[in-house]
Design an enzyme around this catalytic site. Structure first.
Site, short mmCIF file in Angstrom:
data_model
loop_
_atom_site.label_atom_id
_atom_site.label_comp_id
_atom_site.label_asym_id
_atom_site.label_seq_id
_atom_site.Cartn_x
_atom_site.Cartn_y
_atom_site.Cartn_z
CD GLU A 208 -2.52 1.33 2.80
OE1 GLU A 208 -3.74 1.58 2.81
OE2 GLU A 208 -1.93 0.88 3.67
CG HIS B 295 2.86 3.31 3.62
ND1 HIS B 295 2.31 2.38 3.27
CD2 HIS B 295 2.62 3.24 5.06
CE1 HIS B 295 1.74 1.48 4.22
NE2 HIS B 295 1.72 2.18 5.57
CG ASP C 104 0.70 -1.30 6.23
OD1 ASP C 104 1.35 -0.44 6.91
OD2 ASP C 104 -0.55 -0.97 5.75
CG HIS D 244 -3.55 -3.12 5.77
ND1 HIS D 244 -3.26 -1.96 5.28
CD2 HIS D 244 -4.51 -3.52 4.99
CE1 HIS D 244 -3.86 -1.67 4.16
NE2 HIS D 244 -4.85 -2.45 4.07
CD GLU E 209 -7.19 0.03 5.41
OE1 GLU E 209 -7.07 0.98 4.95
OE2 GLU E 209 -6.17 -0.53 5.94
CG HIS F 53 -1.69 5.74 5.76
ND1 HIS F 53 -1.19 4.34 5.90
CD2 HIS F 53 -1.28 6.13 4.48
CE1 HIS F 53 -0.90 4.00 4.74
NE2 HIS F 53 -0.92 5.24 3.78
CD GLU G 96 2.47 2.94 8.97
OE1 GLU G 96 1.90 1.75 8.79
OE2 GLU G 96 2.03 4.01 8.04
#
Length: 260
Positions: free
Chosen positions: A33, A35, A44, A119, A121, A176, A181
């Site tokens: 994904e 970033h 992730d 992650h 989701e 995010h 992160e």
């Protein structure tokens, strides 16, 4: 050669550690994904895999290869699935991948499994995969597999958040590609962090609902939902060490103390 990585073992070494030594298997579940402009798309699954490696030096345990694809990125927590490079699975596909891997681990004779999510989701699809796997294994007469599932960031203490965010924590949903992160990346994979490409856009502001098709204009063009200003390798090490310490303690409690 001594290794904790399942993919680097021979099947004989794996069988001995799994069945004779009753070691825990750690399964990282992540995503591919976007970033932002500064973090790699594998963040992730890179981060939970690194944490699993750290945990495996404490328990000890076996680290299974990560599931590197996750459920579709959502605008209010991952920027959305419209960014090039974000490569996602349908929810049913992810559920079946998790189910099949767990069934195989149960067939191998595994008794202890920890599923570490990286992650947001993925949450309920991983839970469904776990539930289906345990149901299928029971049908096959395998009833002694115990599974612990968690999101690694839930092990962050308020004291650590205060140190990372002296001006106040914006919440995990907006983190995010932001301070947490980015800091972790600077500690775990510093050569992959394009620190010169950090943007200083204001934090995204979302209404308390979703619209379908997604309103992509709600998401900052960079894909970063909150500024990463203030991120540092020092904060990343503090976070990483806390996760390894607290997750190891939790798994030791669930898989050792409760089995006595």
């Amino acid at each position: 050669m001594q290794t904790n990585m399942m993919a680097e073992m021979t099947w004989v070494e794996y069988l001995r550690r799994l069945q004779t030594e009753q070691q825990t298997v750690l399964l990282p579940v992540g995503a591919l994904e976007q970033h932002g402009y500064h973090l790699p798309m594998g963040t992730d699954h890179f981060l939970p895999t690194a944490i699993c490696k750290g945990v495996a030096e404490r328990i000890p345990a076996i680290v299974a290869p990560p599931i590197a694809y996750g459920y579709k990125s959502q605008p209010r927590m991952g920027g959305g699935n419209h960014f090039p490079g974000t490569t996602s699975l349908d929810g049913g596909t992810l559920t079946l991948v998790v189910r099949d891997i767990i069934k195989e681990l149960g067939r191998h004779g595994g008794k202890k499994l920890a599923v570490m999510n990286g992650h947001c989701e993925n949450l309920f699809f991983a839970i469904e995969g776990i539930d289906l796997a345990l149901r299928d294994l029971r049908f096959e007469g395998i009833t002694d597999l115990k599974i612990v599932r968690f999101d690694y960031w839930d092990f962050t203490t308020p004291a650590t958040l205060d140190k990372c965010f002296p001006d106040g924590f914006p919440g995990f949903a907006l983190e995010h590609a932001a301070v947490l992160e980015t800091s972790m990346g600077l500690h775990v994979f510093p050569d992959l962090v394009r620190i010169d490409s950090l943007v200083d856009d204001p934090a995204a502001v979302f209404p308390p609902y979703d619209v379908h098709p997604a309103r992509t204009e709600w998401v900052p063009p960079s894909g970063v939902l909150s500024p990463a200003k203030g991120a540092s390798a020092e904060k990343g090490k503090m976070l990483f060490d806390e996760y390894v310490d607290r997750i190891s303690e939790a798994l030791r409690k669930e898989f050792v103390e409760t089995d006595k």
